[in-house]
Design an enzyme around this catalytic site. Sequence first.
Site, mmCIF file in Angstrom:
data_model
loop_
_atom_site.group_PDB
_atom_site.id
_atom_site.type_symbol
_atom_site.label_atom_id
_atom_site.label_comp_id
_atom_site.label_asym_id
_atom_site.label_seq_id
_atom_site.Cartn_x
_atom_site.Cartn_y
_atom_site.Cartn_z
ATOM 1 N N GLY A 222 4.095 22.247 9.998
ATOM 2 C CA GLY A 222 5.279 21.490 10.373
ATOM 3 C C GLY A 222 6.469 21.785 9.478
ATOM 4 O O GLY A 222 6.394 22.599 8.548
ATOM 5 N N HIS B 34 0.836 -1.208 0.000
ATOM 6 C CA HIS B 34 0.000 0.000 0.000
ATOM 7 C C HIS B 34 0.869 1.255 0.000
ATOM 8 O O HIS B 34 1.861 1.342 0.727
ATOM 9 C CB HIS B 34 -0.913 0.011 1.227
ATOM 10 C CG HIS B 34 -2.098 0.913 1.087
ATOM 11 N ND1 HIS B 34 -1.995 2.292 1.080
ATOM 12 C CD2 HIS B 34 -3.421 0.640 0.939
ATOM 13 C CE1 HIS B 34 -3.190 2.825 0.943
ATOM 14 N NE2 HIS B 34 -4.074 1.842 0.843
ATOM 15 N N ALA C 210 9.426 9.038 10.917
ATOM 16 C CA ALA C 210 7.971 8.903 10.993
ATOM 17 C C ALA C 210 7.266 9.442 9.762
ATOM 18 O O ALA C 210 6.042 9.334 9.642
ATOM 19 C CB ALA C 210 7.441 9.594 12.242
ATOM 20 N N GLY C 211 8.012 10.044 8.838
ATOM 21 C CA GLY C 211 7.422 10.542 7.613
ATOM 22 C C GLY C 211 6.509 11.730 7.834
ATOM 23 O O GLY C 211 6.720 12.545 8.735
#
Length: 303
Positions: free
Chosen positions: A165, A83, A172-173
Site C-alpha cells: 500500500g 488502547h 482509516a489509518g
Amino acid sequence: MTSPLVECVPNFSEGRRADVVEAILASIRRVPGACVLDWSSDPDHNRSVVTMAGSPGAIEQAAFSAVECAAARIDLALQRGVHARIGAADVVPFVPLADFPMEDCIQLARRLGRRIGEELGLPVYLYAQAAARPERNDLSVIRKGQYEELAGTIGSDPARRPDFGPARIGPAGATAVGARGPLVAFNVYLDTSDVEIARTIARRIRTSSGGLPELKALGLPVAGQAQVSMNLTDYTRTSLKAAFAAVRAEAETLGARVDRSEIIGLLPRNAMLGIDPAALRLENYSGEKILERRLVEAGLAHD
C-alpha cells in the site's frame, strides 16, 4: 475438526458506536463459510475484538470485507481510547487450526495484506510470523507513537514504510496483518484508580523488562479503575495462573489488591486446564469462552 480451518481475530478501533460494530459483523456474516464465533466491545479501550473461523478462502474474504467496512466508517483523526492503535482495522491476525499449517497461514496473511494495500489503498504492515522485516515481528514496533506519529513519519522515515500500500496515511489509518499461534488476552483490574500502579506492575512483569516469558502487559485506566492489560503469547510458557499471581504479588508491594479479572475473546481449552476460575477472580467466565466448544457449536468441529 473439518480440515482445513483457520481462525482470524481482527481488532477494530471502535467500541462505542453499536451500529458501526454491527456493520462490521454483518460484512463477515455475509461471506459463505465464515462464522463469527465471538465478539466483544469496550468503550474505554474504544475497541472491538472479533473471533471468526472457517475455511481459509472464506476467512480471507471475510477479513477483507471487514477491513473494507471498518475503513469506510472509522476516522482515526477523531477516534480516542486508552488502547494503542494505528488504524480502523488495527490488527488482523490469522491463527492456524486443524490441518492448516502455519506456513500456509503466513502466505494467507501476506496475500491479504497485498490485497488490502492494492484494492483499499491502505498502508499494510506484516507482523508476527508473517513479518517481512525481523523487527516487525513485534507489533509494538509498528504501533510506536500510534496513528498520530505514524501519520507524520510514514512518508519520510524508511523504517516506517509499509510492506504494502501507499506510504501515506488517511482517516482509516494503517492495518497490521499477521500470522501467530494462540494468544490469550487477559485483563486484571485493581482496587485503585491509580493507573501508575498498573503501569508499574506491567513494566515489572512483561517479557521486554525481563519479567515473565511470552507476556506483554500495559497499565491502562478503564471505567475508573487501573487495569493491567496482558497478552499471553504462549500460555504454555506463562499460564493464566502465573500471570495472575505475578500481578497480585506486585500489586501488594505497591499497596493495591486485585479486584477482578476477565478474558477477552476466546481461549484454547488447554489454557484453562487445572485452573479454578474463582481463584483468578474471573468475571462472567463460562465454557462459552473455550474455542473448541465454540467450533463444535458452529458445526466446524466434532466433540
